[in-house]
Write a protein that holds these residues in place. Structure first.
Motif, PDB file in Angstrom:
ATOM      1  N   ALA A 692       0.832  -1.200   0.000  1.00 31.68           N
ATOM      2  CA  ALA A 692       0.000   0.000   0.000  1.00 31.68           C
ATOM      3  C   ALA A 692       0.871   1.256   0.000  1.00 31.68           C
ATOM      4  O   ALA A 692       0.539   2.271  -0.651  1.00 31.68           O
ATOM      5  CB  ALA A 692      -0.924  -0.004   1.206  1.00 31.68           C
ATOM      6  N   LEU A 693       2.012   1.225   0.698  1.00 31.83           N
ATOM      7  CA  LEU A 693       2.926   2.368   0.723  1.00 31.83           C
ATOM      8  C   LEU A 693       3.456   2.682  -0.679  1.00 31.83           C
ATOM      9  O   LEU A 693       3.515   3.849  -1.109  1.00 31.83           O
ATOM     10  CB  LEU A 693       4.087   2.096   1.675  1.00 31.83           C
ATOM     11  CG  LEU A 693       3.845   2.408   3.154  1.00 31.83           C
ATOM     12  CD1 LEU A 693       5.016   1.902   3.992  1.00 31.83           C
ATOM     13  CD2 LEU A 693       3.649   3.906   3.372  1.00 31.83           C
ATOM     14  N   LEU A 694       3.831   1.613  -1.395  1.00 33.93           N
ATOM     15  CA  LEU A 694       4.335   1.809  -2.752  1.00 33.93           C
ATOM     16  C   LEU A 694       3.263   2.390  -3.664  1.00 33.93           C
ATOM     17  O   LEU A 694       3.494   3.311  -4.446  1.00 33.93           O
ATOM     18  CB  LEU A 694       4.842   0.469  -3.315  1.00 33.93           C
ATOM     19  CG  LEU A 694       6.064  -0.132  -2.611  1.00 33.93           C
ATOM     20  CD1 LEU A 694       6.368  -1.519  -3.174  1.00 33.93           C
ATOM     21  CD2 LEU A 694       7.274   0.784  -2.773  1.00 33.93           C
ATOM     22  N   SER A 699       0.493   7.062  -6.446  1.00 38.44           N
ATOM     23  CA  SER A 699      -0.747   7.835  -6.608  1.00 38.44           C
ATOM     24  C   SER A 699      -0.548   9.287  -6.190  1.00 38.44           C
ATOM     25  O   SER A 699      -1.054  10.217  -6.830  1.00 38.44           O
ATOM     26  CB  SER A 699      -1.877   7.213  -5.785  1.00 38.44           C
ATOM     27  OG  SER A 699      -2.211   5.956  -6.306  1.00 38.44           O
ATOM     28  N   LEU A 700       0.232   9.511  -5.111  1.00 42.85           N
ATOM     29  CA  LEU A 700       0.498  10.878  -4.662  1.00 42.85           C
ATOM     30  C   LEU A 700       1.353  11.630  -5.684  1.00 42.85           C
ATOM     31  O   LEU A 700       1.132  12.820  -5.950  1.00 42.85           O
ATOM     32  CB  LEU A 700       1.192  10.857  -3.295  1.00 42.85           C
ATOM     33  CG  LEU A 700       0.302  10.477  -2.101  1.00 42.85           C
ATOM     34  CD1 LEU A 700       1.155  10.260  -0.851  1.00 42.85           C
ATOM     35  CD2 LEU A 700      -0.739  11.575  -1.838  1.00 42.85           C
ATOM     36  N   ASN A 701       2.320  10.905  -6.257  1.00 42.31           N
ATOM     37  CA  ASN A 701       3.171  11.524  -7.288  1.00 42.31           C
ATOM     38  C   ASN A 701       2.332  11.934  -8.493  1.00 42.31           C
ATOM     39  O   ASN A 701       2.534  12.997  -9.087  1.00 42.31           O
ATOM     40  CB  ASN A 701       4.271  10.576  -7.733  1.00 42.31           C
ATOM     41  CG  ASN A 701       5.358  10.438  -6.666  1.00 42.31           C
ATOM     42  OD1 ASN A 701       5.486  11.310  -5.799  1.00 42.31           O
ATOM     43  ND2 ASN A 701       6.143   9.372  -6.730  1.00 42.31           N
ATOM     44  N   GLU A 708       3.307  14.708   0.742  1.00 38.24           N
ATOM     45  CA  GLU A 708       2.485  14.060   1.784  1.00 38.24           C
ATOM     46  C   GLU A 708       3.024  12.684   2.147  1.00 38.24           C
ATOM     47  O   GLU A 708       2.806  12.192   3.251  1.00 38.24           O
ATOM     48  CB  GLU A 708       1.029  13.918   1.306  1.00 38.24           C
ATOM     49  CG  GLU A 708       0.307  15.220   1.120  1.00 38.24           C
ATOM     50  CD  GLU A 708      -1.112  15.014   0.630  1.00 38.24           C
ATOM     51  OE1 GLU A 708      -1.698  13.941   0.940  1.00 38.24           O
ATOM     52  OE2 GLU A 708      -1.640  15.905  -0.062  1.00 38.24           O
ATOM     53  N   PHE A 709       3.708  12.071   1.183  1.00 38.77           N
ATOM     54  CA  PHE A 709       4.144  10.697   1.403  1.00 38.77           C
ATOM     55  C   PHE A 709       5.127  10.583   2.551  1.00 38.77           C
ATOM     56  O   PHE A 709       5.082   9.648   3.334  1.00 38.77           O
ATOM     57  CB  PHE A 709       4.759  10.141   0.109  1.00 38.77           C
ATOM     58  CG  PHE A 709       5.249   8.724   0.279  1.00 38.77           C
ATOM     59  CD1 PHE A 709       4.364   7.663   0.350  1.00 38.77           C
ATOM     60  CD2 PHE A 709       6.611   8.455   0.413  1.00 38.77           C
ATOM     61  CE1 PHE A 709       4.819   6.366   0.525  1.00 38.77           C
ATOM     62  CE2 PHE A 709       7.066   7.163   0.600  1.00 38.77           C
ATOM     63  CZ  PHE A 709       6.165   6.108   0.665  1.00 38.77           C
ATOM     64  N   PHE A 710       6.066  11.589   2.652  1.00 39.69           N
ATOM     65  CA  PHE A 710       7.079  11.512   3.698  1.00 39.69           C
ATOM     66  C   PHE A 710       6.444  11.435   5.080  1.00 39.69           C
ATOM     67  O   PHE A 710       6.839  10.625   5.927  1.00 39.69           O
ATOM     68  CB  PHE A 710       8.028  12.718   3.603  1.00 39.69           C
ATOM     69  CG  PHE A 710       9.037  12.745   4.718  1.00 39.69           C
ATOM     70  CD1 PHE A 710      10.167  11.924   4.681  1.00 39.69           C
ATOM     71  CD2 PHE A 710       8.857  13.563   5.836  1.00 39.69           C
ATOM     72  CE1 PHE A 710      11.078  11.935   5.719  1.00 39.69           C
ATOM     73  CE2 PHE A 710       9.770  13.565   6.873  1.00 39.69           C
ATOM     74  CZ  PHE A 710      10.882  12.752   6.812  1.00 39.69           C
ATOM     75  N   GLU A 711       5.443  12.278   5.322  1.00 41.93           N
ATOM     76  CA  GLU A 711       4.779  12.294   6.644  1.00 41.93           C
ATOM     77  C   GLU A 711       4.091  10.955   6.935  1.00 41.93           C
ATOM     78  O   GLU A 711       4.191  10.403   8.038  1.00 41.93           O
ATOM     79  CB  GLU A 711       3.761  13.434   6.675  1.00 41.93           C
ATOM     80  CG  GLU A 711       3.078  13.583   8.039  1.00 41.93           C
ATOM     81  CD  GLU A 711       2.056  14.725   8.052  1.00 41.93           C
ATOM     82  OE1 GLU A 711       1.245  14.745   8.988  1.00 41.93           O
ATOM     83  OE2 GLU A 711       2.092  15.570   7.128  1.00 41.93           O
ATOM     84  N   ILE A 712       3.412  10.419   5.912  1.00 43.65           N
ATOM     85  CA  ILE A 712       2.701   9.133   6.100  1.00 43.65           C
ATOM     86  C   ILE A 712       3.699   8.011   6.330  1.00 43.65           C
ATOM     87  O   ILE A 712       3.526   7.157   7.208  1.00 43.65           O
ATOM     88  CB  ILE A 712       1.825   8.853   4.865  1.00 43.65           C
ATOM     89  CG1 ILE A 712       0.702   9.879   4.774  1.00 43.65           C
ATOM     90  CG2 ILE A 712       1.250   7.453   4.930  1.00 43.65           C
ATOM     91  CD1 ILE A 712      -0.070   9.838   3.455  1.00 43.65           C
ATOM     92  N   ALA A 713       4.787   8.018   5.540  1.00 45.82           N
ATOM     93  CA  ALA A 713       5.798   6.963   5.677  1.00 45.82           C
ATOM     94  C   ALA A 713       6.478   7.022   7.036  1.00 45.82           C
ATOM     95  O   ALA A 713       6.769   5.992   7.669  1.00 45.82           O
ATOM     96  CB  ALA A 713       6.837   7.100   4.555  1.00 45.82           C
ATOM     97  N   GLU A 714       6.724   8.252   7.513  1.00 45.97           N
ATOM     98  CA  GLU A 714       7.360   8.416   8.813  1.00 45.97           C
ATOM     99  C   GLU A 714       6.468   7.880   9.933  1.00 45.97           C
ATOM    100  O   GLU A 714       6.931   7.192  10.845  1.00 45.97           O
ATOM    101  CB  GLU A 714       7.671   9.900   9.046  1.00 45.97           C
ATOM    102  CG  GLU A 714       8.473  10.177  10.310  1.00 45.97           C
ATOM    103  CD  GLU A 714       9.858   9.569  10.265  1.00 45.97           C
ATOM    104  OE1 GLU A 714      10.409   9.269  11.335  1.00 45.97           O
ATOM    105  OE2 GLU A 714      10.407   9.342   9.155  1.00 45.97           O
TER     106      GLU A 714
END
Length: 997
Positions: A692-694, A699-701, A708-714
């Protein structure tokens, strides 16, 4: 009349004297004349005064009229008598002393005597009757005086003197000679001078009023003289035609004579007639002889009714009555009454022979009722109390027979194992007993204990057929425990002469290897079983299941064509698991790259089996196939429908992943991002989170939102730290406490972890283990709170278990509607057959207690048709609830049918409950005898289940009360009070006993 005639005679005499008096009326004579006139008018007090004045004044006269003075004194005395003056006797005495030669001297004593007699002053009456008779010649008057004197003696209890007077008078022509004869007879009867008494009684036999009573006296004399033939010759015609005579005692004596002459039929008839006269006031002795007479003429039911009236007395007669009540009841096939009666008789010690007879007969009744458990105890008690008794040999033989047939396995086994010497009969009984106990333990899932008893049975192989039974059930128990020797046990049974065991062993070996993932061997045994059982209808369901498993083996081994063949066979031949076979068929077609056929099958499945536990799998496969054809909109629709229909499905994470991918492929990146985030947030500890992260990054890109991805991944990395991180080490430490069974400390550690790391992906497991710890510690409400957190947050990994636990707690709390919701949660969140079956069971119970009997029946039928043998005893319990539901719906015929099915399945607690409800329905319909019979059968066949065993006896009491059989009701309650170990049951029995009148 006698007294009145005498008075008239006395009154007229003075007038003769008076008329002869030539003296002219003077003032003095006027007193005399006035006295006579007043006497004639019965003004006795005034008359007496005139006569006393006359006497007083005459005494002063120079020429007194002595004749009139004497008459005046006489009349004055009479007047004092008739006016009941207190000094009358003195005045009479004075007159007689003063005028001893007066013709009225004796007569006035008779009058005085009569006055005392009338006042019941018999002593003075006797005194003056005796004076009145002095110096008098016999005539009618003196006969009457003697009769009156006899009565006075009689009433003074001086029977000797009374008899003398009566004997004298009865031989005269006096009017009272008949009366005298009667009294003479009475006294002679009391003096046992029966011949004389009989002679006198015969004289007055037809004289009123004596003829009413005299036949009873005559019969009494003949009875006492033991002239029984004469008595019957005399009494029977009178009883047949009483003609106004009193015949109650006559009838009793006639009955007694016939009884002691052993003419019991006639005795019974006369006792019955006598009972009709007395209406409840018959003595116990007479009641006993009446009952015994009926017993001797084989009128057992009637005799039992009479014996019951006195059988509960603590006396020798009570003991005899109880014993004969037992025999009479036994011969009229009323085993319950016989049992109660012998129980009473054996406890009483008035007659030792009867006590022993009752003890042995009690055992015989218990055997006939198949109450072998109690029979064994009674036999042991008999042999202990009467080591040299009359029935020792019979008791030993009987004990062997009972042990062979007993259902009270543990007691019987213990008894036999304690014997120093075992006969062949006892050994045979032991083999069967140990086998049966093994089956009981197996049915209650006590598998180790079951194996122990099966081994004992196998070690005594007198009955080869029973040996095979024990070996098979030992293998079954070993299979449940996954013991390594299971295969060897089943292999040994492959050569059994018992067709069913041979076939079942093939079937079970197939499963054994299937569970071991040795699919090649499993296929061999399943195939052999299917071929061999084709004509054995009893194992049809097993055969259908084996066919599906055979297909599963081929599928797992990737022999898709063969698997497809078997699934098609299952679809055309089987009655069960058709949804499973159809789904698996779709998979086979998919693996064979026959996608269009596979998709058609999955679509057929969705239409045909919308409520199947596999509906989510079928929808998922359909969606994937749409995705494979790049039909993403169709896939999205199917996956959305899946989430709507099965929101708690274990497939939810991968469904969301597939839908997110489909959204991305149709350019709905926002919706794809939403699904990816949902997976990361709710299912971060699953393998799908990484994917799902990938997907989320791509999708965000695509939406130029890569920041936004960095915050979610962190956040994801914080929630899912590495294996050696401090966070995971703390969590693992809490888990270590849980698995070390230190539940209190584990709860504290998990709660601290949740507080410290509120966003950790381990939170669902932490909440679940807190709930489990509380559950184990019996903190059920606290456990429920944490299970509900998992359910409300739809934590898939723990949802099924949490919903099941919650539902169980809610059922215990009688929160049935809440329990129903959670059991439905279980069904929507698991594909495990055992969990599904347990949820069905929970729904059956919950729907029953909420009064939704149709739903109860629906799920119970599911258990029976689809549950197989996944949970032992489930089918029994389901059938029981079907019966109970029909009973609540007032369909007693259908209810009884279902209850009888339960009873036939196994001798378990469900069978006991089913039998009780059959009896309860019979009781409520007024079929009391049938209800008692059913309850006695329950007590015999299900005695291990104490709750229902004791309830059955309390209902037996209610039946007896309804029948108005108070003896049996009391006897049963006393038995409960003496034998129950349950204080509540004993108290209930005592209260019910107090209420019986």
């Amino acid at each position: 009349m006698k007294i009145k005639i005498l008075i008239l005679h006395l009154v007229f005499l003075p007038f003769l004297s008076f008329s002869q008096n030539t003296l002219s009326y003077t003032a003095l004579e006027a007193y005399y004349n006035n006295g006579v006139e007043l006497f004639e008018k019965k003004a006795y007090a005034a008359s007496r005064k005139e006569f006393r004045d006359y006497i007083s004044k005459s005494e002063k006269s120079l020429n007194p009229n002595k004749f009139n003075i004497a008459n005046a004194e006489y009349y004055s005395a009479l007047s004092s008598l008739y006016s009941k003056s207190k000094d009358a006797d003195i005045e009479v005495e004075r007159f007689v002393i003063k005028n001893p030669d007066h013709p009225k001297s004796q007569l006035i004593f008779a009058d005085l005597a009569q006055s005392f007699f009338d006042k019941k002053d018999y002593a003075n009456a006797i005194k003056y009757y005796e004076k009145s008779l002095q110096f008098r010649n016999d005539n009618i008057d003196t006969y009457e005086l003697r009769y009156q004197l006899g009565l006075a003696y009689y009433l003074s209890n001086d029977f000797k003197k009374a008899l003398k007077e009566f004997d004298y008078v009865k031989s005269t022509v006096a009017p009272n000679s008949i009366n005298a004869a009667y009294y003479s007879a009475v006294i002679n009867f009391q003096n046992e001078n029966y011949d004389v008494a009989l002679s006198d009684l015969k004289r007055v036999e037809n004289v009123n009023p004596y003829k009413i009573e005299v036949p009873n006296w005559i019969a009494q004399i003949l009875y006492r003289q033991k002239k029984y033939a004469d008595l019957l010759e005399y009494t029977e015609p009178i009883i047949a035609n009483p003609n106004g005579r009193k015949i109650d005692e006559l009838t009793l004596l006639t009955a007694e004579v016939n009884f002691f002459e052993n003419r019991f039929e006639r005795a019974a008839a006369y006792y019955e007639k006598f009972k009709g006269f007395r209406r409840g006031s018959v003595s116990d002795q007479v009641t006993f002889r009446h009952a015994y007479s009926l017993y001797k003429v084989e009128s057992y039911t009637k005799s039992a009714e009479l014996f019951k009236l006195i059988a509960s007395q603590n006396s020798e007669l009570g003991q005899q009555s109880a014993y004969y009540l037992g025999i009479a009841s036994l011969r009229s096939a009323d085993l319950n009454s016989a049992l109660a009666a012998f129980e009473v008789a054996k406890k009483l010690e008035f007659d030792k022979d009867i006590q022993e007879e009752a003890a042995y007969n009690l055992i015989k009744v218990l055997v006939e009722k198949a109450n072998n458990q109690q029979a064994i105890l009674e036999l042991q008690a008999y042999l202990k109390k009467y080591p040299s008794g009359k029935y020792v040999d019979e008791s030993n033989e009987l004990l062997s027979e009972i042990l062979f047939e007993t259902n009270n396995y543990l007691s019987a086994i213990t008894y036999i194992e304690g014997l120093n010497r075992r006969t062949p009969k006892i050994e045979a009984a032991y083999q069967k007993l140990t086998f049966n106990q093994g089956v009981v333990d197996f049915n209650t899932e006590k598998f180790e204990s079951a194996i122990n008893y099966f081994n004992k049975s196998i070690n005594k192989p007198l009955d080869k057929s029973l040996e095979q039974d024990a070996k098979f059930w030992k293998a079954e128990a070993s299979y449940q425990l996954e013991k390594p020797e299971t295969e060897e046990l089943y292999r040994e049974l492959l050569g059994s002469s018992n067709t069913e065991y041979r076939l079942k062993s093939q079937y079970n070996l197939g499963y054994l290897f299937y569970n071991q993932k040795n699919y090649k061997k499993a296929r061999t045994y399943f195939q052999e079983f299917i071929t061999a059982s084709s004509s054995y209808s009893k194992l049809r369901q097993n055969s259908e299941d084996a066919l599906v498993r055979l297909a599963d083996c081929a599928l797992i081994e990737k022999d898709y064509t063969l698997a497809l063949k078997y699934y098609n066979q299952a679809l055309s031949q089987n009655k069960t698991d058709k949804d499973y076979a159809l789904y698996q068929k779709g998979l086979c077609l998919k693996y064979l790259d026959r996608d269009s056929e596979a998709q058609a099958v999955f679509e057929q499945f969705v239409k045909q089996y919308g409520s199947s536990r596999l509906i989510d799998d079928a929808l998922y496969q359909n969606a994937v196939m749409e995705m494979d054809k790049s039909k993403y909109e169709n896939a999205i629709a199917i996956l959305t429908d899946l989430l709507r229909k099965k929101p708690n499905s274990p497939l939810v994470p991968q469904v969301l992943l597939k839908r997110a991918l489909s959204f991305a492929n149709v350019g709905s990146n926002d919706r794809a991002i939403g699904d990816y985030k949902l997976i990361i947030n709710k299912f971060s500890n699953t393998s799908y989170a990484e994917e799902a992260l990938l997907g989320l990054r791509e999708s965000l890109n695509s939406e130029n939102r890569s920041e936004e991805f960095f915050e979610i991944a962190e956040q994801f990395r914080k929630s899912n730290p590495g294996a050696n991180s401090v966070v995971n080490l703390q969590f693992d430490s809490a888990k270590d406490l849980y698995y070390a069974e230190k539940y209190e400390k584990a709860i504290s550690a998990f709660k601290n972890y949740i507080k410290t790391y509120p966003t950790s992906s381990n939170l669902p497991e932490a909440n679940f283990l807190i709930a489990e710890s509380n559950y184990i510690l019996k903190n059920l409400n606290e456990a429920l709170k944490y299970y509900q957190i998992i359910i409300e947050n739809n934590q898939i990994d723990y949802l099924s278990k949490s919903a099941a636990r919650s539902a169980g707690i809610q059922v215990e709390n009688e929160q049935y509607n809440d329990a129903i919701k959670n059991y439905l949660n279980v069904l929507s969140s698991t594909s495990n057959q055992r969990e599904i079956l347990l949820a069905w069971e929970g729904l059956v119970k919950s729907y029953y207690f909420t009064g939704n009997y149709d739903k109860c029946i629906e799920y119970a039928e599911k258990i029976k048709t689809e549950g197989g043998s996944t949970v032992i005893g489930a089918a029994n319990r389901a059938t029981l609830y079907i019966g109970k539901s029909y009973m609540q719906k007032k369909n007693n015929v259908k209810a009884k049918e279902e209850f009888e099915k339960v009873i036939s399945m196994a001798k378990d607690v469900n069978g006991a409950e089913a039998k009780y409800f059959i009896a309860d329905m019979e009781y409520k319909s007024g079929a009391y005898d049938e209800s008692i019979k059913t309850l006695q059968s329950l007590a015999n066949d299900f005695s291990d289940f104490v709750y229902w065993y004791e309830k059955s006896f309390m209902l037996i009491v209610d039946n007896y009360i309804a029948k108005k059989d108070i003896f049996m009701a009391k006897a049963t309650l006393n038995s409960i009070i003496e034998n129950s170990d349950n204080p509540q049951t004993v108290e209930a029995a005592k209260q019910k006993l107090k209420g019986i009148k």
